[in-house]
Motif scaffolding. Structure first.
Motif, PDB file in Angstrom:
ATOM      1  N   PHE A 133     -21.681   2.354 -10.273  1.00 59.51           N
ATOM      2  CA  PHE A 133     -20.895   3.074 -11.286  1.00 59.51           C
ATOM      3  C   PHE A 133     -19.433   2.900 -10.897  1.00 59.51           C
ATOM      4  N   ASN A 134     -18.697   2.137 -11.692  1.00 57.05           N
ATOM      5  CA  ASN A 134     -17.330   1.795 -11.304  1.00 57.05           C
ATOM      6  C   ASN A 134     -16.437   1.814 -12.543  1.00 57.05           C
ATOM      7  N   ILE A 135     -15.618   2.870 -12.667  1.00 54.19           N
ATOM      8  CA  ILE A 135     -14.788   2.998 -13.875  1.00 54.19           C
ATOM      9  C   ILE A 135     -13.627   2.004 -13.902  1.00 54.19           C
ATOM     10  N   ALA A 140     -12.732  -5.716 -17.865  1.00 53.85           N
ATOM     11  CA  ALA A 140     -13.869  -6.524 -18.328  1.00 53.85           C
ATOM     12  C   ALA A 140     -14.452  -5.941 -19.608  1.00 53.85           C
ATOM     13  N   VAL A 141     -14.529  -4.598 -19.671  1.00 52.51           N
ATOM     14  CA  VAL A 141     -15.025  -3.948 -20.898  1.00 52.51           C
ATOM     15  C   VAL A 141     -14.155  -4.395 -22.075  1.00 52.51           C
ATOM     16  N   ALA A 142     -12.829  -4.433 -21.853  1.00 51.67           N
ATOM     17  CA  ALA A 142     -11.912  -4.833 -22.935  1.00 51.67           C
ATOM     18  C   ALA A 142     -12.156  -6.289 -23.342  1.00 51.67           C
ATOM     19  N   LEU A 188      -8.659   1.806 -16.061  1.00 46.45           N
ATOM     20  CA  LEU A 188      -9.788   2.720 -15.877  1.00 46.45           C
ATOM     21  C   LEU A 188     -10.410   3.035 -17.236  1.00 46.45           C
ATOM     22  N   ASP A 189     -11.735   3.175 -17.258  1.00 39.49           N
ATOM     23  CA  ASP A 189     -12.463   3.440 -18.496  1.00 39.49           C
ATOM     24  C   ASP A 189     -13.529   4.490 -18.172  1.00 39.49           C
ATOM     25  N   VAL A 190     -13.345   5.685 -18.716  1.00 36.34           N
ATOM     26  CA  VAL A 190     -14.279   6.767 -18.365  1.00 36.34           C
ATOM     27  C   VAL A 190     -15.402   6.917 -19.395  1.00 36.34           C
ATOM     28  N   GLY A 191     -15.662   5.847 -20.145  1.00 33.96           N
ATOM     29  CA  GLY A 191     -16.743   5.862 -21.145  1.00 33.96           C
ATOM     30  C   GLY A 191     -18.101   6.237 -20.560  1.00 33.96           C
ATOM     31  N   GLY A 192     -18.284   6.009 -19.265  1.00 34.78           N
ATOM     32  CA  GLY A 192     -19.578   6.275 -18.641  1.00 34.78           C
ATOM     33  C   GLY A 192     -19.816   7.717 -18.243  1.00 34.78           C
ATOM     34  N   LEU A 193     -18.756   8.575 -18.271  1.00 36.02           N
ATOM     35  CA  LEU A 193     -18.968   9.983 -17.922  1.00 36.02           C
ATOM     36  C   LEU A 193     -18.125  10.980 -18.726  1.00 36.02           C
ATOM     37  N   TYR A 263     -29.250  -0.563 -26.141  1.00 40.21           N
ATOM     38  CA  TYR A 263     -29.312  -0.582 -27.605  1.00 40.21           C
ATOM     39  C   TYR A 263     -28.159   0.208 -28.234  1.00 40.21           C
ATOM     40  N   GLU A 264     -27.340   0.858 -27.391  1.00 37.92           N
ATOM     41  CA  GLU A 264     -26.315   1.750 -27.951  1.00 37.92           C
ATOM     42  C   GLU A 264     -25.165   0.963 -28.561  1.00 37.92           C
ATOM     43  N   ARG A 265     -24.603   0.038 -27.758  1.00 34.98           N
ATOM     44  CA  ARG A 265     -23.506  -0.811 -28.238  1.00 34.98           C
ATOM     45  C   ARG A 265     -23.814  -2.213 -27.758  1.00 34.98           C
ATOM     46  N   HIS A 275     -24.669  -6.281 -24.090  1.00 40.56           N
ATOM     47  CA  HIS A 275     -24.394  -4.861 -24.334  1.00 40.56           C
ATOM     48  C   HIS A 275     -23.230  -4.366 -23.482  1.00 40.56           C
ATOM     49  N   HIS A 276     -23.008  -3.071 -23.538  1.00 44.34           N
ATOM     50  CA  HIS A 276     -21.745  -2.498 -23.049  1.00 44.34           C
ATOM     51  C   HIS A 276     -21.747  -2.006 -21.601  1.00 44.34           C
ATOM     52  N   ILE A 277     -22.883  -2.120 -20.899  1.00 44.73           N
ATOM     53  CA  ILE A 277     -22.893  -1.639 -19.512  1.00 44.73           C
ATOM     54  C   ILE A 277     -22.854  -2.857 -18.579  1.00 44.73           C
ATOM     55  N   LEU A 278     -21.787  -2.932 -17.808  1.00 44.69           N
ATOM     56  CA  LEU A 278     -21.521  -4.149 -17.034  1.00 44.69           C
ATOM     57  C   LEU A 278     -21.846  -3.966 -15.561  1.00 44.69           C
ATOM     58  N   ASP A 279     -22.349  -5.055 -14.972  1.00 48.41           N
ATOM     59  CA  ASP A 279     -22.548  -5.076 -13.531  1.00 48.41           C
ATOM     60  C   ASP A 279     -21.173  -5.348 -12.904  1.00 48.41           C
ATOM     61  N   PRO A 280     -20.641  -4.407 -12.103  1.00 47.81           N
ATOM     62  CA  PRO A 280     -19.280  -4.597 -11.563  1.00 47.81           C
ATOM     63  C   PRO A 280     -19.147  -5.822 -10.669  1.00 47.81           C
ATOM     64  N   ARG A 281     -20.282  -6.360 -10.170  1.00 47.40           N
ATOM     65  CA  ARG A 281     -20.174  -7.553  -9.313  1.00 47.40           C
ATOM     66  C   ARG A 281     -19.983  -8.810 -10.143  1.00 47.40           C
ATOM     67  N   PHE A 310     -28.683   2.820 -14.443  1.00 43.68           N
ATOM     68  CA  PHE A 310     -28.897   1.651 -15.314  1.00 43.68           C
ATOM     69  C   PHE A 310     -28.391   0.390 -14.604  1.00 43.68           C
ATOM     70  N   VAL A 311     -27.201   0.492 -14.000  1.00 41.90           N
ATOM     71  CA  VAL A 311     -26.626  -0.677 -13.327  1.00 41.90           C
ATOM     72  C   VAL A 311     -27.459  -1.049 -12.101  1.00 41.90           C
ATOM     73  N   LEU A 312     -27.955  -0.054 -11.379  1.00 39.65           N
ATOM     74  CA  LEU A 312     -28.749  -0.328 -10.173  1.00 39.65           C
ATOM     75  C   LEU A 312     -30.071  -1.010 -10.496  1.00 39.65           C
TER      76      LEU A 312
HETATM   77  P1  AMP Z   1     -22.857   5.235 -21.112  1.00 42.70           P
HETATM   78  O1  AMP Z   1     -23.052   5.074 -22.579  1.00 42.70           O
HETATM   79  O2  AMP Z   1     -22.627   6.648 -20.674  1.00 42.70           O
HETATM   80  O3  AMP Z   1     -23.896   4.563 -20.303  1.00 42.70           O
HETATM   81  O4  AMP Z   1     -21.485   4.528 -20.742  1.00 42.70           O
HETATM   82  C1  AMP Z   1     -21.238   3.193 -21.055  1.00 42.70           C
HETATM   83  C2  AMP Z   1     -19.755   2.967 -20.997  1.00 42.70           C
HETATM   84  O5  AMP Z   1     -19.313   3.063 -19.636  1.00 42.70           O
HETATM   85  C3  AMP Z   1     -19.334   1.601 -21.460  1.00 42.70           C
HETATM   86  O6  AMP Z   1     -19.097   1.571 -22.864  1.00 42.70           O
HETATM   87  C4  AMP Z   1     -18.066   1.361 -20.650  1.00 42.70           C
HETATM   88  O7  AMP Z   1     -16.999   2.035 -21.263  1.00 42.70           O
HETATM   89  C5  AMP Z   1     -18.365   2.067 -19.347  1.00 42.70           C
HETATM   90  N1  AMP Z   1     -18.993   1.190 -18.323  1.00 42.70           N
HETATM   91  C6  AMP Z   1     -19.552  -0.043 -18.473  1.00 42.70           C
HETATM   92  N2  AMP Z   1     -20.057  -0.499 -17.314  1.00 42.70           N
HETATM   93  C7  AMP Z   1     -19.799   0.477 -16.389  1.00 42.70           C
HETATM   94  C8  AMP Z   1     -20.059   0.604 -14.990  1.00 42.70           C
HETATM   95  N3  AMP Z   1     -20.691  -0.346 -14.279  1.00 42.70           N
HETATM   96  N4  AMP Z   1     -19.644   1.748 -14.377  1.00 42.70           N
HETATM   97  C9  AMP Z   1     -19.011   2.727 -15.056  1.00 42.70           C
HETATM   98  N5  AMP Z   1     -18.732   2.663 -16.366  1.00 42.70           N
HETATM   99  C10 AMP Z   1     -19.118   1.547 -17.035  1.00 42.70           C
END
Ligand code: AMP
Ligand code: MG
Length: 366
Positions: A133-135, A140-142, A188-193, A263-265, A275-281, A310-312
């Motif tokens: 989990f790496n904000i 990369a998200v952009a 920084l992108d706090v979309g994950g929390l 399936y969300e984005r 999709h929108h969740i990226l592996d930080p490596r 999810f990333v793990l």
């Molecule tokens: P969520 O829907 O809560 O799982 O969050 C997904 C969002 O978190 C994405 O749209 C990105 O803005 C951000 N994100 C993507 N990959 C990561 C990651 N490895 N760690 C933290 N945030 C991430």
């Protein structure tokens, strides 16, 4: 961002009993009058409203006797979520977080205490998930542009962003209230929390208004408290990652549930799901998993851990959940999870087994 205020309602009408009282009193005397009065006293009901906030639909359901009180509480809650959005959204150029990003490599930026708190929580989950989990994945998200301008960035492009995805170099100064990103291009992108954080704050507002039960749903992040007007627990559904409808449901009275899914984005290209969740490596969308649902006492932990697990991936994610739920740390009391891997096989943490009602046949374990 457009904001839509919608009043959907279960049971908001005020009963009018005046005419009935007069008629009954004249006709049948005091016993029947008392009976009619009892029937006209309004019990608690569910009031529901939705608004578009934080780029998604926020739905509030509250249990109250007085519709006015319910609507005041919901208005105040929406105001609080909007205030947090103004601080945390990277779509709003003047937000605290956008300013932090804009001054990357230049100087520290003063932020509101709530922003500092979200960033500290994010760092905590970065440590717990050992960097999954790496904000700091913001640049990369952009580049992936999901969902507005989706594209597949080249390997070279992503490799050039690697030095920017360095959360450990971020300087938080809680005393001065400042945040500094030391390298130009960091973001920084706090979309994950952020949605989970907002749900916790929304819960506090509803409690301040004396609301005893309800559900706050910010997209896939739910905070639940109290119970339904009939005294039964709330029913919470976990979405099926590949079909319409739910995969499983469970009864809940107190706590948070968050789901992260591929399936969300996402967009499809040559049969591949990006999709929108990226592996930080690798800075590529994570493979091998479809969805993760986490139950926790607070929404911020449920949200961040759903993304982090999810990333793990299914195996390492399940191991992390096991170790946290047995760790006796108060923040992770009652932590549970449901993980669906790429083949649709499902792992359920021990405390949830037997608590889930499946949409189809009981699924196989991993
Ligand atoms: P969520 O829907 O809560 O799982 O969050 C997904 C969002 O978190 C994405 O749209 C990105 O803005 C951000 N994100 C993507 N990959 C990561 C990651 N490895 N760690 C933290 N945030 C991430
Ligand atoms: Mg999340």
């Amino acid at each position: 961002m457009n904001r839509v205020g919608k009043r959907i309602v279960s049971g908001s009408g005020k009963p009018s009993c005046k005419g009935e009282w007069a008629g009954l009193a004249g006709l049948v005397g005091v016993f029947l009058l008392l009976g009619a009065l009892a029937g006209c006293v309004q019990g608690p009901q569910v009031y529901q409203r939705s608004q578009v906030l934080m780029g998604t639909v926020v739905t509030l359901k509250v249990v109250a006797r007085d519709p006015e009180r319910a609507h005041q509480a919901m208005e105040a809650t929406f105001r609080e979520i909007r205030r947090l959005e103004q601080l945390l959204s990277t779509y709003i150029p003047e937000s605290d977080l956008s300013r932090v990003n804009a001054y990357a490599g230049l100087h520290p930026v003063r932020v509101a205490p709530e922003v500092m708190e979200v960033l500290q929580d994010a760092l905590e989950v970065y440590r717990i998930t050992r960097g999954a989990f790496n904000i700091a994945v913001g640049p990369a998200v952009a580049r992936w542009g999901i969902p507005d301008h989706p594209r597949v960035p080249s390997r070279e492009e992503l490799a050039s962003l690697r030095p920017m995805v360095d959360l450990e170099s971020v300087v938080l100064d809680p005393e001065k209230g400042t945040v500094y990103l030391p390298r130009k291009g960091m973001r920084l992108d706090v979309g994950g929390l952020g949605k989970g954080f907002a749900s916790d704050r929304a819960y506090q507002v509803l409690r301040r208004y004396g609301i005893q039960g309800g559900i706050i749903a910010v997209a896939g992040d739910l905070r639940v408290f109290g119970h339904r007007p009939d005294g039964r627990p709330w029913k919470v559904g976990i979405r099926h990652p590949r079909r319409e409808g739910w995969l499983a449901r469970l009864d809940m009275e107190e706590g948070a549930v968050s789901t992260s899914g591929d399936y969300e984005r996402y967009f499809m290209l040559n049969g591949i799901r990006y999709h929108h969740i990226l592996d930080p490596r690798t800075l590529w969308p994570v493979r091998g998993i479809q969805s993760v649902t986490v139950l926790a006492t607070q929404s911020v932990w449920a949200d961040a851990l759903a993304t982090g697990v999810f990333v793990l991936g299914p195996q390492e994610g399940a191991r992390l959940i096991e170790s946290l739920r047995t760790s006796r740390q108060p923040a992770f009391r009652g932590l549970e999870a449901v993980i669906v891997d790429e083949k649709g096989q499902i792992w359920v943490s021990p405390g949830l087994r037997g608590r889930l009602e499946w949409a189809g046949d009981s699924p196989p374990g991993i």
